[in-house]
Scaffold this motif. Structure first.
Motif, PDB file in Angstrom:
ATOM      1  N   ILE A  16      17.651  27.620   6.439  1.00 25.66           N
ATOM      2  CA  ILE A  16      19.104  27.751   6.598  1.00 25.66           C
ATOM      3  C   ILE A  16      19.407  28.679   7.763  1.00 25.66           C
ATOM      4  O   ILE A  16      20.288  28.405   8.582  1.00 25.66           O
ATOM      5  CB  ILE A  16      19.752  28.283   5.293  1.00 25.66           C
ATOM      6  N   LYS A  19      19.002  26.903  11.137  1.00 26.37           N
ATOM      7  CA  LYS A  19      20.113  25.990  11.421  1.00 26.37           C
ATOM      8  C   LYS A  19      21.375  26.780  11.750  1.00 26.37           C
ATOM      9  O   LYS A  19      22.143  26.419  12.638  1.00 26.37           O
ATOM     10  CB  LYS A  19      20.364  25.067  10.228  1.00 26.37           C
ATOM     11  N   THR A  20      21.584  27.885  11.006  1.00 27.66           N
ATOM     12  CA  THR A  20      22.760  28.728  11.256  1.00 27.66           C
ATOM     13  C   THR A  20      22.727  29.322  12.657  1.00 27.66           C
ATOM     14  O   THR A  20      23.745  29.388  13.344  1.00 27.66           O
ATOM     15  CB  THR A  20      22.802  29.859  10.201  1.00 27.66           C
ATOM     16  N   TYR A 119      32.160  30.778   8.750  1.00 19.48           N
ATOM     17  CA  TYR A 119      31.060  30.445   7.842  1.00 19.48           C
ATOM     18  C   TYR A 119      31.370  29.270   6.919  1.00 19.48           C
ATOM     19  O   TYR A 119      30.593  28.963   6.028  1.00 19.48           O
ATOM     20  CB  TYR A 119      30.667  31.680   7.024  1.00 19.48           C
ATOM     21  N   TYR A 121      31.144  26.222   7.345  1.00 19.18           N
ATOM     22  CA  TYR A 121      30.148  25.156   7.381  1.00 19.18           C
ATOM     23  C   TYR A 121      29.005  25.384   6.393  1.00 19.18           C
ATOM     24  O   TYR A 121      28.287  24.464   6.035  1.00 19.18           O
ATOM     25  CB  TYR A 121      29.599  24.974   8.802  1.00 19.18           C
ATOM     26  N   LEU A 122      28.846  26.643   5.943  1.00 12.54           N
ATOM     27  CA  LEU A 122      27.771  26.932   4.986  1.00 12.54           C
ATOM     28  C   LEU A 122      28.054  26.337   3.614  1.00 12.54           C
ATOM     29  O   LEU A 122      27.128  26.129   2.824  1.00 12.54           O
ATOM     30  CB  LEU A 122      27.579  28.449   4.840  1.00 12.54           C
TER      31      LEU A 122
ATOM     32  N   VAL B 145      24.888  23.022   5.989  1.00 11.39           N
ATOM     33  CA  VAL B 145      24.579  23.453   7.354  1.00 11.39           C
ATOM     34  C   VAL B 145      23.955  22.318   8.150  1.00 11.39           C
ATOM     35  O   VAL B 145      24.282  22.098   9.317  1.00 11.39           O
ATOM     36  CB  VAL B 145      23.613  24.663   7.342  1.00 11.39           C
TER      37      VAL B 145
END
Lengths: 157, 157
Positions: A16, A19-20, A119, A121-122, B145
């Protein structure tokens, strides 16, 4: 067993985080305007908000920077009215304590409110009930990270 | 209602991310040795692992870098045997596709295995049963994500 679950959790977190970071690279290189404060300056506000006895020496240790560079960062925040340097009554009188001003606390809260929208999109795939379940785990993560952060700061003494 | 829960979740994530960045600053400035690959190089490996049609042009857009700088980063990874450039059979023949080699896939998996240990502080307060509950939420975050990351890449076309 615990080790397997732990390893799975940690690898998932690492995935994660990669990707972040890709999304953040993209966000910052496509941002309409430069952020008002640098990443390190925001971290200084957050640290000052969390500790009563923050000094430039500690910031130097955390950031791995020379005191003179830390001093530059801090002076800009002092000049913007976001932090103040106070005399250390209980310690070395040459070491000034870094304190958030009321304006600094408001600015940090604005930064968090505005910044946190990035954030979304998380959790874009979460249902509301899942968000409610997730929040308890996030509080536990926040406690875990907070306790590690405090132990790093205090081990300097 | 959803907005309140969502706002709470996002602010908590932002708080956690600030503390995490403080810990990372400290970890990297106190690291015994420099990491073998730069942050951006690891992201290139991760991107190549996720997409079949990654090009240097796309990397330039994601990182906000000139093609020549991207080319430097990519060439180092090619030289290390971690990626290869392939002819694009379905598109612009001047644009080479960036593919992970077998060695690159192994190295990325090592980086994840080793790197993920640094994230233990995020779950230091978790019981095993809580880790098991947490993993389902993390999978949902990973999906969220991942889908945002893909939509960014694909919108370039």
């Amino acid at each position: 067993m615990r080790n397997n679950v732990l390893a799975d959790v940690l690898e998932l977190i690492f995935d994660i985080s990669l990707k972040t970071r890709i999304l953040k690279e993209w966000q910052s290189s496509n941002a309409a305007r430069k952020p008002k404060y640098s990443g390190k300056q925001i971290l200084i506000l957050e640290l000052a908000d969390n500790y009563d006895s923050l000094t430039e020496k500690e910031l130097g240790i955390i950031f791995g920077m020379a005191t003179s560079s830390v001093n530059d960062l801090v002076e800009k925040l002092v000049h913007a009215g976001l932090i103040e340097k106070h005399r250390n009554e209980n310690g070395d009188s040459r070491e000034k304590l870094i304190k958030l001003t009321e304006e600094g606390a408001d600015e940090l809260s604005e930064i968090k409110k505005f910044g946190s929208k990035r954030y979304e999109y998380l959790v874009s795939r979460f249902q509301e009930s899942e968000l409610e379940g997730f929040i308890d785990y996030l509080k536990l993560v926040d406690e875990s990270v907070g306790s590690s952060m405090r132990s790093i700061i205090f081990q300097q003494y």
